[in-house]
Motif scaffolding. Structure first.
Motif, PDB file in Angstrom:
ATOM      1  N   SER A  91     -67.158  25.075  73.790  1.00 45.26           N
ATOM      2  CA  SER A  91     -67.251  23.804  73.065  1.00 45.26           C
ATOM      3  C   SER A  91     -65.882  23.348  72.575  1.00 45.26           C
ATOM      4  CB  SER A  91     -68.215  23.937  71.882  1.00 45.26           C
ATOM      5  OG  SER A  91     -69.546  24.072  72.327  1.00 45.26           O
ATOM      6  N   LEU A  92     -65.068  24.281  72.070  1.00 45.40           N
ATOM      7  CA  LEU A  92     -63.728  23.923  71.606  1.00 45.40           C
ATOM      8  C   LEU A  92     -62.876  23.395  72.767  1.00 45.40           C
ATOM      9  CD1 LEU A  92     -62.854  26.825  69.127  1.00 45.40           C
ATOM     10  CD2 LEU A  92     -63.268  24.413  68.564  1.00 45.40           C
ATOM     11  N   THR A  93     -63.013  24.027  73.935  1.00 45.80           N
ATOM     12  CA  THR A  93     -62.269  23.569  75.117  1.00 45.80           C
ATOM     13  C   THR A  93     -62.708  22.164  75.504  1.00 45.80           C
ATOM     14  OG1 THR A  93     -62.062  25.847  75.935  1.00 45.80           O
ATOM     15  CG2 THR A  93     -61.733  24.070  77.524  1.00 45.80           C
ATOM     16  N   THR A  94     -64.026  21.931  75.495  1.00 47.70           N
ATOM     17  CA  THR A  94     -64.565  20.610  75.857  1.00 47.70           C
ATOM     18  C   THR A  94     -64.074  19.542  74.895  1.00 47.70           C
ATOM     19  OG1 THR A  94     -66.557  21.589  76.824  1.00 47.70           O
ATOM     20  CG2 THR A  94     -66.681  19.264  76.176  1.00 47.70           C
ATOM     21  N   TYR A  95     -64.130  19.837  73.604  1.00 46.27           N
ATOM     22  CA  TYR A  95     -63.747  18.841  72.607  1.00 46.27           C
ATOM     23  C   TYR A  95     -62.235  18.635  72.562  1.00 46.27           C
ATOM     24  CZ  TYR A  95     -68.365  17.915  70.731  1.00 46.27           C
ATOM     25  OH  TYR A  95     -69.654  17.484  70.586  1.00 46.27           O
ATOM     26  N   PHE A  96     -61.469  19.683  72.847  1.00 47.08           N
ATOM     27  CA  PHE A  96     -60.018  19.520  72.923  1.00 47.08           C
ATOM     28  C   PHE A  96     -59.661  18.602  74.088  1.00 47.08           C
ATOM     29  CE2 PHE A  96     -56.018  20.919  74.938  1.00 47.08           C
ATOM     30  CZ  PHE A  96     -55.132  20.517  73.946  1.00 47.08           C
ATOM     31  N   ALA A  97     -60.273  18.861  75.251  1.00 47.78           N
ATOM     32  CA  ALA A  97     -60.015  18.009  76.417  1.00 47.78           C
ATOM     33  C   ALA A  97     -60.447  16.573  76.139  1.00 47.78           C
ATOM     34  CB  ALA A  97     -60.751  18.562  77.636  1.00 47.78           C
ATOM     35  N   ALA A  98     -61.578  16.428  75.446  1.00 48.30           N
ATOM     36  CA  ALA A  98     -62.069  15.085  75.116  1.00 48.30           C
ATOM     37  C   ALA A  98     -61.108  14.375  74.166  1.00 48.30           C
ATOM     38  CB  ALA A  98     -63.459  15.167  74.486  1.00 48.30           C
ATOM     39  N   SER A  99     -60.519  15.126  73.223  1.00 50.05           N
ATOM     40  CA  SER A  99     -59.592  14.505  72.272  1.00 50.05           C
ATOM     41  C   SER A  99     -58.313  14.044  72.965  1.00 50.05           C
ATOM     42  CB  SER A  99     -59.249  15.487  71.142  1.00 50.05           C
ATOM     43  OG  SER A  99     -58.457  16.564  71.607  1.00 50.05           O
ATOM     44  N   VAL A 100     -57.839  14.814  73.950  1.00 48.61           N
ATOM     45  CA  VAL A 100     -56.645  14.412  74.707  1.00 48.61           C
ATOM     46  C   VAL A 100     -56.948  13.154  75.515  1.00 48.61           C
ATOM     47  CG1 VAL A 100     -55.061  15.069  76.561  1.00 48.61           C
ATOM     48  CG2 VAL A 100     -55.715  16.757  74.817  1.00 48.61           C
ATOM     49  N   PHE A 101     -58.104  13.151  76.172  1.00 45.21           N
ATOM     50  CA  PHE A 101     -58.504  11.988  76.966  1.00 45.21           C
ATOM     51  C   PHE A 101     -58.678  10.765  76.068  1.00 45.21           C
ATOM     52  CE2 PHE A 101     -61.739   9.771  79.719  1.00 45.21           C
ATOM     53  CZ  PHE A 101     -60.838   9.456  80.733  1.00 45.21           C
ATOM     54  N   TYR A 102     -59.245  10.974  74.891  1.00 39.00           N
ATOM     55  CA  TYR A 102     -59.417   9.911  73.905  1.00 39.00           C
ATOM     56  C   TYR A 102     -58.067   9.318  73.519  1.00 39.00           C
ATOM     57  CZ  TYR A 102     -60.510   7.767  69.355  1.00 39.00           C
ATOM     58  OH  TYR A 102     -60.622   6.903  68.306  1.00 39.00           O
ATOM     59  N   CYS A 103     -57.093  10.183  73.272  1.00 37.18           N
ATOM     60  CA  CYS A 103     -55.753   9.729  72.884  1.00 37.18           C
ATOM     61  C   CYS A 103     -55.098   8.918  73.997  1.00 37.18           C
ATOM     62  CB  CYS A 103     -54.889  10.928  72.520  1.00 37.18           C
ATOM     63  SG  CYS A 103     -53.167  10.514  72.155  1.00 37.18           S
ATOM     64  N   LEU A 104     -55.177   9.416  75.229  1.00 40.89           N
ATOM     65  CA  LEU A 104     -54.547   8.717  76.346  1.00 40.89           C
ATOM     66  C   LEU A 104     -55.162   7.337  76.561  1.00 40.89           C
ATOM     67  CD1 LEU A 104     -54.191  11.667  78.898  1.00 40.89           C
ATOM     68  CD2 LEU A 104     -52.384  10.608  77.515  1.00 40.89           C
ATOM     69  N   LEU A 105     -56.485   7.255  76.470  1.00 43.17           N
ATOM     70  CA  LEU A 105     -57.154   5.957  76.627  1.00 43.17           C
ATOM     71  C   LEU A 105     -56.798   5.022  75.476  1.00 43.17           C
ATOM     72  CD1 LEU A 105     -60.739   6.916  77.896  1.00 43.17           C
ATOM     73  CD2 LEU A 105     -58.924   5.773  79.172  1.00 43.17           C
ATOM     74  N   HIS A 106     -56.758   5.558  74.280  1.00 47.23           N
ATOM     75  CA  HIS A 106     -56.429   4.742  73.113  1.00 47.23           C
ATOM     76  C   HIS A 106     -55.014   4.182  73.221  1.00 47.23           C
ATOM     77  CE1 HIS A 106     -55.280   4.247  68.728  1.00 47.23           C
ATOM     78  NE2 HIS A 106     -56.313   3.426  68.875  1.00 47.23           N
ATOM     79  N   VAL A 107     -54.076   5.018  73.641  1.00 50.97           N
ATOM     80  CA  VAL A 107     -52.699   4.565  73.810  1.00 50.97           C
ATOM     81  C   VAL A 107     -52.608   3.506  74.911  1.00 50.97           C
ATOM     82  CG1 VAL A 107     -50.393   5.275  74.592  1.00 50.97           C
ATOM     83  CG2 VAL A 107     -51.628   6.663  72.917  1.00 50.97           C
TER      84      VAL A 107
END
Length: 287
Positions: A91-107
């Motif tokens: 779950s931590l791996t999934t959410y970490f990857a999701a947070s990185v993807f979230y940041c890239l899309l937001h930027v």
């Protein structure tokens, strides 16, 4: 225990996501407006502004738009990949990857909007996309990512407590409803109540919920009507409409209608429509 009436309950179920979106929009608007005006006030301390008055609002509101556009993705993540404490590493791996993807899309959204607005003003805009800038943005986006997830979970918990959401005694929200059960657990305002399946008169589909009707009380359960009515068939429940199922022992009378449908009257005074589509199934279960 006091419960919401059917109209109130369906309203909250139908517009639950919109209420969350409204609260989020208000928070983002207020927060980013404060940030923009703070930048202007701080710059004015040193004399003339080094930027145009509208620029801080473009910077902040472009970020706000990106946040709002990505909000459905957070809902999707929580619904389809809920955090599993029994598999913390995954779950931590999934959410970490999701947070990185979230940041890239937001930027990407933020920088794209700024370039568009600056271009309309006949000016250029350079976001300065470097590793340092990405780390800087990720630090802020990670906090926003975690904050919004916590906010969604808190709102969902409060919503469930207020409406008195039901669950089966043998499962939790991350597991499917068991095939055999005869009681529901209802949690409302810090208290827990047991409701027997035999006390339920009829079932009503409402969005992602099935409302369990017992006399004047209503208990929402996260399930589909098809799934639940099939599982309760052995306990005397029958599907009579795309939105309703009924306990056969709760039926007082059946009145044919000119349309080909029928009206089912329950002992508690409630009247339900028996659709032509479900008549044969209903008759077979009556035998």
């Amino acid at each position: 225990m006091r419960t919401l009436n059917s109209t109130q309950l369906q309203h909250f179920q139908q517009f639950q996501v919109w209420y969350v979106a409204l609260l989020l929009s208000m928070y983002v608007l207020i927060n980013n407006s404060i940030n923009a005006t703070s930048q202007i006030m701080e710059a004015q301390r040193d004399g003339a502004l080094p930027f145009m008055l509208w620029e801080p609002f473009v910077w902040e509101y472009s970020s706000a738009v990106g946040t709002l556009l990505l909000f459905p993705a957070l809902l999707f993540l929580l619904k389809h990949h809920p955090f599993n404490w029994q598999a913390v590493g995954r779950s931590l791996t999934t959410y970490f990857a999701a947070s990185v993807f979230y940041c890239l899309l937001h930027v990407a959204i933020m920088a794209g909007l700024r370039k568009l607005i600056y271009g309309l003003q006949g000016r250029g805009y350079d976001f300065g996309l470097s590793w340092f800038e990405l780390v800087y943005e990720y630090r802020k986006d990670l906090w926003a990512f975690l904050f919004f997830i916590v906010m969604i979970k808190v709102f969902s918990y409060l919503f469930a407590q207020i409406i008195g959401e039901a669950s089966t005694l043998a499962n939790n929200e991350d597991e499917p409803i068991p095939t055999q059960f005869d009681r529901f657990l209802v949690k409302k305002l810090g208290k827990e109540f047991i409701v027997k399946v035999s006390d339920i008169d009829w079932l009503e589909s409402s969005g992602n919920y099935v409302n369990l009707h017992s006399g004047e009380r209503i208990y929402p359960l996260r399930a589909t009507l098809t799934q639940l009515s099939n599982q309760l068939e052995a306990q005397g429940f029958c599907r009579i409409h795309r939105s309703h199922a009924v306990k056969l022992d709760a039926i007082k009378s059946i009145t044919p209608l000119a349309s080909g449908d029928s009206e089912i009257a329950l002992y508690n005074g409630k009247k339900l429509n028996l659709s032509r589509r479900y008549k044969e199934q209903f008759k077979s279960q009556l035998l």
